[in-house]
Design an enzyme around this catalytic site. Structure first.
Site, mmCIF file in Angstrom:
data_model
loop_
_atom_site.group_PDB
_atom_site.id
_atom_site.type_symbol
_atom_site.label_atom_id
_atom_site.label_comp_id
_atom_site.label_asym_id
_atom_site.label_seq_id
_atom_site.Cartn_x
_atom_site.Cartn_y
_atom_site.Cartn_z
ATOM 1 N N ASP A 16 82.767 49.556 40.329
ATOM 2 C CA ASP A 16 83.635 49.939 41.067
ATOM 3 C C ASP A 16 85.533 50.706 40.065
ATOM 4 O O ASP A 16 86.149 51.413 40.906
ATOM 5 C CB ASP A 16 83.797 48.829 42.009
ATOM 6 C CG ASP A 16 82.552 49.248 42.832
ATOM 7 O OD1 ASP A 16 81.765 49.038 42.587
ATOM 8 O OD2 ASP A 16 82.737 48.171 44.180
ATOM 9 N N ARG A 96 93.349 36.094 44.915
ATOM 10 C CA ARG A 96 93.377 36.642 45.723
ATOM 11 C C ARG A 96 95.150 37.185 45.271
ATOM 12 O O ARG A 96 95.461 38.678 45.008
ATOM 13 C CB ARG A 96 93.306 37.172 47.065
ATOM 14 C CG ARG A 96 91.843 37.967 46.996
ATOM 15 C CD ARG A 96 90.622 38.027 45.213
ATOM 16 N NE ARG A 96 89.331 38.499 45.362
ATOM 17 C CZ ARG A 96 89.562 38.359 44.591
ATOM 18 N NH1 ARG A 96 88.963 37.712 43.226
ATOM 19 N NH2 ARG A 96 87.441 39.199 44.304
ATOM 20 N N ASP A 125 88.646 40.686 51.367
ATOM 21 C CA ASP A 125 89.798 40.892 49.858
ATOM 22 C C ASP A 125 91.170 42.421 49.827
ATOM 23 O O ASP A 125 91.728 41.945 49.932
ATOM 24 C CB ASP A 125 88.886 41.281 48.449
ATOM 25 C CG ASP A 125 88.417 40.442 48.025
ATOM 26 O OD1 ASP A 125 88.592 38.918 48.530
ATOM 27 O OD2 ASP A 125 87.055 40.056 47.153
ATOM 28 N N SER A 178 76.085 40.869 44.151
ATOM 29 C CA SER A 178 77.752 41.001 44.365
ATOM 30 C C SER A 178 78.599 39.849 44.014
ATOM 31 O O SER A 178 78.506 38.715 44.643
ATOM 32 C CB SER A 178 78.999 41.947 44.983
ATOM 33 O OG SER A 178 80.029 41.691 45.315
#
Length: 397
Positions: A16, A96, A125, A178
């Site tokens: 990604d 994050r 996220d 993932s």
């Protein structure tokens, strides 16, 4: 777009973010600088600088933030006893705000006009990154390609990568998932996990052994705490990151810290996630046990009533919000008393407190004993029960 000359991208080196790097350069005709935060991903960081530069980045930051992550993010959250929906210890959520903070720092240093991330439009996220950027640097634009481009599948990304000379890792065991890894945990989503009835495949877990294969002999460890934070294992003083890493190894050996759950995302959908959090599961259980002898009852109960609210703040991305900071101040004041040692047994997927001691202990054996004592008059309980039961007796009339 013409006002954007330089973008700072949160870069993991996976499919990604590699595609995003090239796509931003082509779409915005601008310079891209990548930032990779070392939060304990281990071998996942190998070769990332070279890959970023080869893919088109003009500069690639790889910053070791493990100690800051442990001390300033994981530990405050552990002091709060935060668990989302009664199970999730928030390992992805808490990473994050630190990543977003570092993006802002680099953007300021490099004179960038925007930051970018690879979060999808379905996940949490995107909210966590952008709420943090919004409070720390409201003037910076955020580029979120998954909400902008026309790609709709992994196949689309693979085709773009092939057409643009982006190296793609060969398929490997467990690649359907993932994954997100850091010092605190390892998470898995996707693949067979999208059906909540399916059992996770054997290759899902990496940090912890199956309980069936855990040793038949337990390990017993002692954990020293000061003001709510762990400081030593078996008497050995360790830095925050080193301490968590050591407990990850010990807990993983015994299969401690596996969670399989369906959770409620902030954006509104339900999502199935599998998590491994061995070290911080042990710390959560041990610190909670130590609180039993250190904290006043009403202080503990008040804090406990606020745990779901605090956990939602972290999960939803409000780490830098004033309400989280205010709540943290109250929690930290209460944790000043939480100093002492807990002895914990690790065995077959569980962490069992065996004993606890503290110089701040409120436990009084003279009051608690079942033997004869000279400090408590049992007859006093009669009046106490009459007063607390007055309202109920009134209802019964």
């Amino acid at each position: 777009m013409s006002t954007i000359k330089k973008v700072v991208l949160a870069y993991s080196g996976g499919l990604d973010t590699s595609v995003i790097l090239k796509w931003i350069k082509k779409t915005y005709n601008c310079e891209v600088i990548t930032v990779t935060c070392d939060l304990g991903q281990e071998e996942e960081l190998d070769g990332l600088e070279e890959k970023a530069l080869t893919t088109g980045a003009t500069k690639a930051y790889i910053d070791d933030l493990r100690e800051e992550f442990a001390k300033d993010f994981i530990f405050p959250m552990l002091r709060a006893g935060a668990i989302y929906e009664g199970r999730y210890l928030l390992g992805t959520s808490i990473a994050r705000p630190l990543i977003a903070k570092r993006l802002v720092d680099v953007a300021r240093a490099e004179g960038a006009q925007a930051v970018a991330h690879g979060a999808t439009g379905k996940g949490n996220d995107q909210v966590r990154f952008e709420l943090t950027t919004g409070v720390l640097a409201p003037d910076l634009r955020t580029i979120a390609p998954w909400r902008e481009w026309d790609f709709a599948s992994r196949t689309d990304l693979l085709n773009f990568a092939k057409d643009n000379g982006i190296p793609v890792p060969s398929d490997k065991k467990g690649s359907d998932h993932s994954m997100d890894r850091n010092l605190m945990h390892l998470s898995f989503e996707g693949g067979e996990l999208e059906d909540p009835w399916n059992e996770p495949s054997a290759d899902t877990y990496l940090l912890t052994v199956p309980v069936e294969k855990a040793p038949d002999v337990a390990d017993v460890v002692t954990i020293d705490f000061e003001h709510g934070d762990p400081v030593a294992i078996d008497g050995e003083k360790l830095s925050p990151a080193a301490l968590i890493k050591k407990l990850n190894t010990l807990g993983g050996k015994h299969g401690v810290g596996r969670i399989d759950m369906v959770e409620n995302r902030f954006v509104g959908m339900k999502s199935r996630g599998v998590y491994e959090t061995p070290g911080c599961t042990i710390l959560h259980i041990a610190r909670r046990d130590l609180e039993g002898i250190c904290l006043d009852r009403e202080v503990m109960h008040l804090r406990d009533s606020l745990i779901p609210r605090y956990a939602e703040m972290v999960y939803n991305g409000f780490w830098y919000a004033p309400e989280r900071k205010a709540l943290q101040a109250m929690i930290d004041q209460a944790q000043e008393r939480v100093t002492g040692t807990v002895r914990v047994k690790l065995y077959k997927g569980q962490a069992y407190p065996l004993g606890r001691k503290s110089p701040n202990s409120l436990y009084n054996p003279k009051l608690a004993t079942f033997e004869k004592d000279e400090v408590y008059n049992q007859a006093d309980a009669t009046g106490f029960i009459r007063l607390v039961g007055l309202r109920l007796r009134g209802l019964g009339q």
